[in-house]
Design an enzyme around this catalytic site. Sequence first.
Site, PDB file in Angstrom:
ATOM      1  CE  LYS A   1      -4.455   0.879   0.215  1.00 41.82           C
ATOM      2  NZ  LYS A   1      -5.588   0.026  -0.130  1.00 41.82           N
TER       3      LYS A   1
ATOM      4  CG  ASP B   1      -7.305   3.325  -0.728  1.00 39.63           C
ATOM      5  OD1 ASP B   1      -7.659   2.142  -0.683  1.00 39.63           O
ATOM      6  OD2 ASP B   1      -7.502   4.103   0.223  1.00 39.63           O
TER       7      ASP B   1
HETATM    8  N1  GLU Z   1      -7.363   0.230  -2.790  1.00 40.67           N
HETATM    9  C1  GLU Z   1      -8.117  -0.940  -3.097  1.00 40.67           C
HETATM   10  C2  GLU Z   1      -8.149  -1.861  -1.893  1.00 40.67           C
HETATM   11  O1  GLU Z   1      -8.188  -1.383  -0.771  1.00 40.67           O
HETATM   12  C3  GLU Z   1      -7.689  -1.603  -4.386  1.00 40.67           C
HETATM   13  C4  GLU Z   1      -6.263  -2.004  -4.504  1.00 40.67           C
HETATM   14  C5  GLU Z   1      -5.878  -2.502  -5.894  1.00 40.67           C
HETATM   15  O2  GLU Z   1      -6.713  -2.577  -6.788  1.00 40.67           O
HETATM   16  O3  GLU Z   1      -4.693  -2.826  -6.037  1.00 40.67           O
HETATM   17  O4  GLU Z   1      -8.191  -3.059  -1.983  1.00 40.67           O
END
Ligand code: GLU
Length: 446
Positions: free
Chosen positions: A126, A166
């Site tokens: 992340k 996100d």
């Molecule tokens: N931010 C999204 C999550 O919390 C998607 C992450 C992604 O698609 O890599 O899962």
Amino acid sequence: MDTRLEAVRSIVLDRNPGEGEFHQAVDEVFASLVAVLDKHPEFAEASILERICEPERQIIFRVPWVDDTGKVQINRGFRVEFNSALGPFKGGLRFHPSVYQGIIKFLGFEQIFKNALTGMPIGGGKGGADFDPRGRSEGEIMRFCQSFMTELYRHLGEYTDVPAGDIGVGGREIGFLFGQYKRITNRYESGVLTGKGTSWGGSLVRPEATGYGTVLFTQEMLRTRKQTFDGQRVAVSGSGNVALHAIVKAQELGAKVVTASDSSGFVVDEAGIDVDLLSQIKEVERGRIGEYAERRQETAKFVDGGSVWDVDATVALPCATQNELLEEDAVKLVKSGVTAVAEGANMPCTSKAADVFHDAGVLFGPGKAANAGGVATSALEMQQNASRDSWTFEYTEERLTDIMVGIHDRCATTADEYGQPGNYVAGANISGFVRVADAMLAQGVI
Ligand code: GLU
């Protein structure tokens, strides 16, 4: 707490002081693991727990950029590459003023197990920045994204680390980030980012996937009690990408969604949220939620501040942000007759709120399972990029549906297997953890 878990927990607290959200995410996973350690003593012997809590790599960097008045602005950028046992680090980027190491670590930690639960070959990571996009011009957003990528690009790659969106990072930002990556590396490496536009390597259904997935997961939970969405009164929080698409899908399945919110307050619309109007205001005009009520005065009212969870509902879908649904909110929802709650956002319910739902026998889908449709469709985007192909909406949505049903079944079966039938939190944590732990064991001490 079990002594094996307590020992690792105190290492995590000492090593990561002041990172409350990360501690909370670790505690929530650990609470499900006693039975796993009993069944798999090899995990503790190989220090899997301690290893899984320590990111493989953490990157913090300066993001300098020039605003429209000519002033130099400095933000802090992050990428936590948490675990690559199952595949390249995968997870979104969050641009929000609240971002600091503890938020990115909690999100990265959750992402490891969420991604494992999808059954797809993706690790967990992340990133983000403490940048506040609100009120910034398009030019400022572009310059910020370019500066952010000018530092981050060296850590990314389709086989290494694949970010997506996100909070605060949508299609527009992914476009600016991808453009800069392409320019710096001189490579059209489609698989390095997901959430791209459909004309340049993006996947159909990716924008809808998280919200649709949350509703599909809830539908599966309801099915176990022979219920459906038809006729349910649904409270949704948030009004971003996840909330908007959760509203669309719930209404498509016959529910009436009566709320939406942003940080300024919430709206109640007894006629059911008009999603086209809401998306026009939030996504096109980038305005505040109060404007929705101003334009729908016959049926909608705006509540300044307060809690969206004051509104009676039979299904609640928190789709805004972490720790937005507190113990007292859970008590109110149970009193109002809620039968199912699913987390569209990451960790929107506090642990105490989740306990209230559990004790009241409310179906409770944790984010790791209920919002995994987004990242799962990112993995489908990576598949399309790898094969230089693009799939139809129908086929991609079918794949998403199969994945969400699979996640539900995996959680339910694992919960049964570990003697906690109906406990989706335990099912999700255990199933995700065991998949990652097995792969880590097989790959040796790295
Ligand atoms: N931010 C999204 C999550 O919390 C998607 C992450 C992604 O698609 O890599 O899962």
